[in-house]
Design a protein around this motif. Structure first.
Motif, PDB file in Angstrom:
ATOM      1  N   MET A  73      29.665 -25.646  11.873  1.00  0.00           N
ATOM      2  CA  MET A  73      29.571 -26.283  10.544  1.00  0.00           C
ATOM      3  C   MET A  73      28.396 -27.256  10.555  1.00  0.00           C
ATOM      4  O   MET A  73      28.270 -28.084  11.449  1.00  0.00           O
ATOM      5  CB  MET A  73      30.873 -27.025  10.224  1.00  0.00           C
ATOM      6  N   ASP A  74      27.534 -27.151   9.575  1.00  0.00           N
ATOM      7  CA  ASP A  74      26.350 -28.007   9.561  1.00  0.00           C
ATOM      8  C   ASP A  74      26.693 -29.381   9.024  1.00  0.00           C
ATOM      9  O   ASP A  74      27.777 -29.645   8.537  1.00  0.00           O
ATOM     10  CB  ASP A  74      25.226 -27.359   8.758  1.00  0.00           C
ATOM     11  N   ALA A  75      25.660 -30.260   9.137  1.00  0.00           N
ATOM     12  CA  ALA A  75      25.878 -31.654   8.712  1.00  0.00           C
ATOM     13  C   ALA A  75      26.155 -31.750   7.231  1.00  0.00           C
ATOM     14  O   ALA A  75      26.928 -32.594   6.785  1.00  0.00           O
ATOM     15  CB  ALA A  75      24.653 -32.505   9.087  1.00  0.00           C
ATOM     16  N   ALA A  76      25.503 -30.870   6.437  1.00  0.00           N
ATOM     17  CA  ALA A  76      25.715 -30.938   4.988  1.00  0.00           C
ATOM     18  C   ALA A  76      27.148 -30.610   4.628  1.00  0.00           C
ATOM     19  O   ALA A  76      27.726 -31.186   3.702  1.00  0.00           O
ATOM     20  CB  ALA A  76      24.750 -29.976   4.284  1.00  0.00           C
ATOM     21  N   ALA A  77      27.770 -29.663   5.385  1.00  0.00           N
ATOM     22  CA  ALA A  77      29.149 -29.298   5.087  1.00  0.00           C
ATOM     23  C   ALA A  77      30.116 -30.405   5.497  1.00  0.00           C
ATOM     24  O   ALA A  77      31.180 -30.564   4.910  1.00  0.00           O
ATOM     25  CB  ALA A  77      29.503 -27.996   5.792  1.00  0.00           C
ATOM     26  N   GLU A  78      29.762 -31.149   6.564  1.00  0.00           N
ATOM     27  CA  GLU A  78      30.626 -32.208   7.044  1.00  0.00           C
ATOM     28  C   GLU A  78      30.437 -33.515   6.275  1.00  0.00           C
ATOM     29  O   GLU A  78      31.181 -34.463   6.497  1.00  0.00           O
ATOM     30  CB  GLU A  78      30.349 -32.456   8.534  1.00  0.00           C
ATOM     31  N   ARG A  79      29.459 -33.584   5.433  1.00  0.00           N
ATOM     32  CA  ARG A  79      29.131 -34.820   4.738  1.00  0.00           C
ATOM     33  C   ARG A  79      30.266 -35.254   3.824  1.00  0.00           C
ATOM     34  O   ARG A  79      30.843 -34.452   3.092  1.00  0.00           O
ATOM     35  CB  ARG A  79      27.852 -34.630   3.924  1.00  0.00           C
ATOM     36  N   THR A  80      30.597 -36.524   3.889  1.00  0.00           N
ATOM     37  CA  THR A  80      31.606 -37.075   3.003  1.00  0.00           C
ATOM     38  C   THR A  80      31.115 -37.032   1.561  1.00  0.00           C
ATOM     39  O   THR A  80      29.952 -37.284   1.276  1.00  0.00           O
ATOM     40  CB  THR A  80      31.925 -38.526   3.401  1.00  0.00           C
ATOM     41  N   GLU A  81      32.020 -36.714   0.667  1.00  0.00           N
ATOM     42  CA  GLU A  81      31.639 -36.626  -0.743  1.00  0.00           C
ATOM     43  C   GLU A  81      31.206 -37.996  -1.260  1.00  0.00           C
ATOM     44  O   GLU A  81      31.871 -39.011  -1.012  1.00  0.00           O
ATOM     45  CB  GLU A  81      32.816 -36.114  -1.568  1.00  0.00           C
ATOM     46  N   ARG A  82      30.087 -38.032  -1.967  1.00  0.00           N
ATOM     47  CA  ARG A  82      29.585 -39.268  -2.561  1.00  0.00           C
ATOM     48  C   ARG A  82      30.076 -39.338  -4.011  1.00  0.00           C
ATOM     49  O   ARG A  82      29.750 -38.467  -4.811  1.00  0.00           O
ATOM     50  CB  ARG A  82      28.056 -39.310  -2.552  1.00  0.00           C
ATOM     51  N   ASP A  83      30.858 -40.348  -4.319  1.00  0.00           N
ATOM     52  CA  ASP A  83      31.434 -40.436  -5.652  1.00  0.00           C
ATOM     53  C   ASP A  83      31.011 -41.685  -6.411  1.00  0.00           C
ATOM     54  O   ASP A  83      31.523 -41.952  -7.488  1.00  0.00           O
ATOM     55  CB  ASP A  83      32.960 -40.368  -5.579  1.00  0.00           C
ATOM     56  N   GLN A  84      30.096 -42.461  -5.837  1.00  0.00           N
ATOM     57  CA  GLN A  84      29.569 -43.617  -6.552  1.00  0.00           C
ATOM     58  C   GLN A  84      28.078 -43.418  -6.795  1.00  0.00           C
ATOM     59  O   GLN A  84      27.382 -42.851  -5.936  1.00  0.00           O
ATOM     60  CB  GLN A  84      29.796 -44.905  -5.747  1.00  0.00           C
ATOM     61  N   PRO A  85      27.571 -43.864  -7.942  1.00  0.00           N
ATOM     62  CA  PRO A  85      26.153 -43.625  -8.259  1.00  0.00           C
ATOM     63  C   PRO A  85      25.196 -44.108  -7.179  1.00  0.00           C
ATOM     64  O   PRO A  85      24.229 -43.419  -6.845  1.00  0.00           O
ATOM     65  CB  PRO A  85      25.961 -44.388  -9.576  1.00  0.00           C
ATOM     66  N   TRP A  86      25.430 -45.296  -6.626  1.00  0.00           N
ATOM     67  CA  TRP A  86      24.493 -45.810  -5.630  1.00  0.00           C
ATOM     68  C   TRP A  86      24.536 -44.968  -4.356  1.00  0.00           C
ATOM     69  O   TRP A  86      23.507 -44.779  -3.702  1.00  0.00           O
ATOM     70  CB  TRP A  86      24.788 -47.274  -5.321  1.00  0.00           C
ATOM     71  N   GLU A  87      25.720 -44.424  -3.998  1.00  0.00           N
ATOM     72  CA  GLU A  87      25.809 -43.565  -2.826  1.00  0.00           C
ATOM     73  C   GLU A  87      25.028 -42.269  -3.032  1.00  0.00           C
ATOM     74  O   GLU A  87      24.325 -41.791  -2.124  1.00  0.00           O
ATOM     75  CB  GLU A  87      27.271 -43.244  -2.521  1.00  0.00           C
ATOM     76  N   ILE A  88      25.146 -41.709  -4.233  1.00  0.00           N
ATOM     77  CA  ILE A  88      24.397 -40.485  -4.536  1.00  0.00           C
ATOM     78  C   ILE A  88      22.900 -40.754  -4.473  1.00  0.00           C
ATOM     79  O   ILE A  88      22.123 -39.956  -3.928  1.00  0.00           O
ATOM     80  CB  ILE A  88      24.804 -39.958  -5.929  1.00  0.00           C
ATOM     81  N   ARG A  89      22.487 -41.907  -5.002  1.00  0.00           N
ATOM     82  CA  ARG A  89      21.067 -42.240  -5.007  1.00  0.00           C
ATOM     83  C   ARG A  89      20.536 -42.397  -3.576  1.00  0.00           C
ATOM     84  O   ARG A  89      19.438 -41.941  -3.260  1.00  0.00           O
ATOM     85  CB  ARG A  89      20.856 -43.533  -5.797  1.00  0.00           C
ATOM     86  N   VAL A  90      21.315 -43.029  -2.708  1.00  0.00           N
ATOM     87  CA  VAL A  90      20.898 -43.178  -1.314  1.00  0.00           C
ATOM     88  C   VAL A  90      20.804 -41.821  -0.634  1.00  0.00           C
ATOM     89  O   VAL A  90      19.840 -41.540   0.094  1.00  0.00           O
ATOM     90  CB  VAL A  90      21.882 -44.093  -0.554  1.00  0.00           C
TER      91      VAL A  90
END
Length: 378
Positions: A1-18
């Motif tokens: 499983m790659d890093a993108a699949a293991e990535r925690t879901e970003r649910d706040q605007p600032w997290e998505i922007r980062v």
């Protein structure tokens, strides 16, 4: 499983922007053709000389994936940790990853960041602007190590200045939040006292002492006593046994609650302009300070409504003590609730100043006659 699949879901605007910024930097690094020296051909994504930026991006993602709790939210560690490492990675890539063509293409963004965050006479800004101007005129110039260090130094100073301003904003938000909490607790205490012991917070008019002081002179016809009116109960009709009670006897458990409600209405009316006031564009979750300012305004408005009516009842303001209808009391409560703006406007001004000091790509450039954000008072 790659890093993108293991990535925690970003649910706040600032997290998505980062996360978008992290992914963008990785894509740009993969397309770089910078010769690091001694490792030709240089694979920037795997080269041990050019891979220092990767540790920063991994650390930024670690902050994004870290569990949320009130303490981290209060201190802002997740936000500052994530953005701090992203900024550090960008500086490292300017220092040793991006090739000359990429640096030239990024010239407007680099210059915009430096101009927004540093004073016009800061040495880092002066040196970087001179270099960027030269790059704009001579597109075929090859960047030296000195040139890259000059740009990296200016970007580091800009990022440090912006981080300091954000920390000032966080500290001020903590003060506003604490003040709002204290005021709300004070409102609840006043409400409890008013309900349990209504005579301790007298809000009925007129004050019995005022009627004694206005006793008619000997020989003069007796004047009709002023009707007793209370904010929380209807005025009894003539002949009702309650009509003979004075203001202290007529005090009820609903008086304080009624005044607090209408004080809140007055505070809400004056807060309309505050709500529609545009907030500074920023990828940081900084504008939550507006929520605490609103709570502080509401609590302050309720308290000023109570205090204002007590001042009127005590005769502190001559000419405004003759209140003979319930609607007059409620109108005064609204007016005094709206008067909270006189108290909280200084907090609003300081908040606007700190929000404006957190610069982003959507923020205006610092002009020559303005105080730079790195000069702002703590």
């Amino acid at each position: 499983m790659d890093a993108a699949a293991e990535r925690t879901e970003r649910d706040q605007p600032w997290e998505i922007r980062v996360q978008v910024e992290i992914d963008t930097l990785r894509v740009m690094a993969a397309s770089a053709t910078q010769d690091c020296g001694g490792h030709p051909p240089c694979g920037v994504a795997t080269c041990p000389v050019c891979s220092g930026w990767q540790a920063h991006l991994l650390e930024a993602e670690r902050y994004l994936d870290s569990p949320r709790n009130p303490l981290r939210w209060w201190a802002g560690t997740r936000v500052e940790g994530a953005w701090g490492h992203v900024d550090a990675a960008a500086v490292e890539m300017v220092r040793g990853v991006f090739d000359t063509d990429q640096i030239v293409g990024l010239t407007p963004r680099i210059q915009g960041t430096i101009d927004r965050c540093l004073r016009p006479l800061r040495p880092e800004r002066v040196a970087a602007n001179a270099l960027l101007d030269r790059l704009g005129r001579e597109h075929t110039v090859k960047l030296t190590r000195h040139d890259r260090e000059c740009l990296a130094s200016a970007l580091t100073a800009a990022n440090d200045s912006n981080a300091a301003n954000y920390q000032r904003l966080r500290r001020f938000q903590g003060k506003v939040m604490g003040s709002a909490l204290v005021m709300i607790l004070l409102v609840l205490f006043i409400l409890y006292v008013g309900v349990a012991h209504p005579r301790l917070v007298p809000l009925c008019f007129p004050d019995p002492q005022e009627q004694v002081d206005e006793a008619p002179t000997p020989g003069a016809p007796a004047a009709e006593p002023a009707p007793v009116v209370c904010p929380g109960t209807a005025t009894p009709a003539a002949g009702d046994p309650l009509a003979s009670q004075d203001a202290d006897q007529r005090a009820s458990s609903t008086d304080v609650a009624t005044v607090l409600l209408f004080g809140l209405i007055g505070a809400a009316l004056t807060s309309v302009a505050f709500v529609i006031r545009p907030a500074s564009a920023t990828p940081l979750p900084a504008t939550s300070i507006r929520v605490f300012q609103g709570l502080l305004k509401a609590a302050t408005g309720m308290i000023t409504a109570i205090l204002g009516l007590l001042f009127l009842r005590a005769g502190v303001v001559p000419g405004f003590t003759r209140i003979d209808t319930r609607s007059q009391i409620l109108v005064y409560a609204v007016v005094f609730g709206a008067a909270q703006q006189l108290v909280t406007r200084l907090i609003d001004a300081r908040s606007d100043s700190l929000l404006d000091s957190v610069k982003t790509n959507a923020s205006p450039v610092v002009s020559g006659d303005e105080t730079g954000p790195d000069d702002a008072a703590s």
